[in-house]
Design a protein around this motif. Structure first.
Motif: not given
Length: 463
Positions: A411-440
């Motif tokens: 799982y990965q979360m992407l924050i789209q800002a204009g043409k840029q994408k800020y990514q949080l996910g596997e590369n930071q060792g985040l679990s599915e539940s952590e990504i869901t919580w942060l996205a919420t």
């Protein structure tokens, strides 16, 4: 005033409303002969620049909208007269009476009419909130809702008018806090100058409570800021009562979050609604060590370094040794392996070495994501060295939150800002539940819906 010609184009028919520094007129367009509504803002002793800012924002917003339930923008004028100067917004005239006028005349609404009215207004709100950036009305109340062409089995055509308090996402984080709205219909967060799409749902909920009780929300008692109306609406199906309570939850986190969700949940049974109401929050997983700070000024996420898996060090050592042997060993070590195979093994060991290095760097890195009134920043801290990549960008550019699920349960979360994408996910060792919580949390703070995507394969993005 009747018969007066404004800007050589509009003949005044009558005054529809008047207050200090402004007035609303019914006029006839001399070119098309159609009736129009003209809103005038005068530059007088009571003039404030904030009023002009809101007036211009209303004009710009209406110019960009096209919906059958919203008056259409026609013109924007500066009118110079011998004794006054004013700005004028011209829009289509909607024949009809406001809900406020209907209620004062003694009209009552059946449960089916209330639900029909709710769905028609939610459809308008869905259109507004799905604009990019979202348009938030901020002043939904009975006097800003018009009904026209009522029939025996329908409430008729519904219009949402008066966008004088409108806010869009781009204007949300200006330098000053402006509290706009009407007491009784304003969501609690609006008193702090904050408005999100759910704020409009609160205003709609308060409006519908007025319809079913005949009382202004301020005339009803409150408990913990919750409007107590159920005892005056015993004739309603419990489903509708629960739904109205959900719409007017004082806590933004517990309230219905979108017009689309409100529309879909309107016809659900009370048990289903109660089940959702009891679990409105997505909380931080107990094992998570992420630090999240959120207030009206900013939201900040700090992801600490991961625990180092010492097997990575073994892999790193093996990759280094293999790469050196393959490069310097030549025929002494690989006499039976042709040059093509040797080169392939060098590339493979090099790729393994690069992957292990990146993973080790990620393990020692602290990541900080911060969004305030002005910008979003993405800062990495590795052994005292700091860098911002992707670069910081204006807060106004943020347009989408997305959770991507790859078929390997990554799982990965992407924050789209204009043409840029800020990514949080596997590369930071985040679990599915952590990504869901942060996205919420980000969704609630930004007022954006979460887009969920199932993606084939996996594209690694190393930040």
């Amino acid at each position: 005033m009747t018969g007066k010609i404004l800007a050589e184009s509009y003949e005044v028919q009558r005054i529809l409303g008047k207050q200090t520094g402004r007035q609303t007129l019914l006029a006839r367009d001399l070119q098309t002969q159609e009736l129009v509504v003209i809103k005038q803002l005068f530059l007088g002793s009571d003039f404030e620049w904030q009023d002009l800012k809101l007036f211009e924002r209303e004009a710009e917003t209406l110019k960009a909208l096209s919906h059958p339930g919203i008056p259409r923008h026609l013109d924007y004028l500066e009118i110079d007269e011998p004794d006054s100067k004013s700005f004028a917004l011209v829009q289509t005239y909607v024949e009809g009476r406001t809900l406020e006028e209907h209620l004062r005349c003694g009209r009552t609404f059946s449960e089916s009419e209330v639900k029909e009215l709710a769905k028609l207004l939610l459809a308008i709100l869905m259109y507004l909130h799905e604009q990019n950036p979202p348009v938030i009305h901020r002043d939904i109340k009975p006097s800003n809702i018009l009904l026209h062409s009522r029939s025996g089995h329908s409430v008729g055509q519904v219009y949402l008018v008066d966008f004088g308090s409108v806010q869009n996402q781009a204007a949300k984080f200006g330098g000053t806090i402006t509290v706009v709205g009407t007491y009784g219909y304003m969501a609690p967060e609006q008193f702090g100058g904050r408005s999100v799409p759910a704020s409009d749902l609160y205003g709609l909920g308060g409006t519908l409570i007025y319809l079913v009780t005949g009382l202004h929300p301020m005339e009803l008692s409150q408990q913990d800021l919750k409007i107590q109306f159920a005892d005056r609406a015993k004739h309603l199906n419990p489903n509708l009562i629960h739904w109205l309570e959900w719409m007017t939850e004082p806590s933004l986190e517990k309230r219905l979050s979108s017009a689309d969700k409100a529309f879909r949940s309107l016809d659900e049974n009370p048990c289903a609604i109660n089940k959702i109401k009891k679990n409105p929050l997505v909380v931080q997983p107990p094992e998570s060590d992420i630090k999240l700070t959120k207030n009206s000024e900013f939201i900040e996420i700090i992801i600490p370094p991961k625990e180092v898996d010492f097997s990575l060090i073994a892999w790193f050592s093996a990759a280094v040794a293999a790469n050196i042997l393959l490069r310097i060993g030549g025929s002494n070590y690989l006499s039976v392996i042709n040059n093509l195979l040797r080169n392939s093994l060098i590339m493979l060991s090099g790729s393994l070495l690069a992957a292990v290095v990146v993973t080790l760097l990620s393990a020692f890195r602290e990541l900080r994501v911060r969004i305030d009134r002005h910008q979003i920043s993405y800062t990495s801290n590795l052994l005292g060295l700091k860098w911002n990549y992707p670069r910081s960008i204006s807060r106004q550019e943020i347009c989408q939150l997305e959770i991507r699920q790859y078929n390997s349960n990554i799982y990965q979360m992407l924050i789209q800002a204009g043409k840029q994408k800020y990514q949080l996910g596997e590369n930071q060792g985040l679990s599915e539940s952590e990504i869901t919580w942060l996205a919420t949390e980000l969704s609630q703070w930004l007022g954006l819906k979460i887009k969920k995507t199932l993606t084939e394969g996996k594209n690694n993005i190393w930040f």
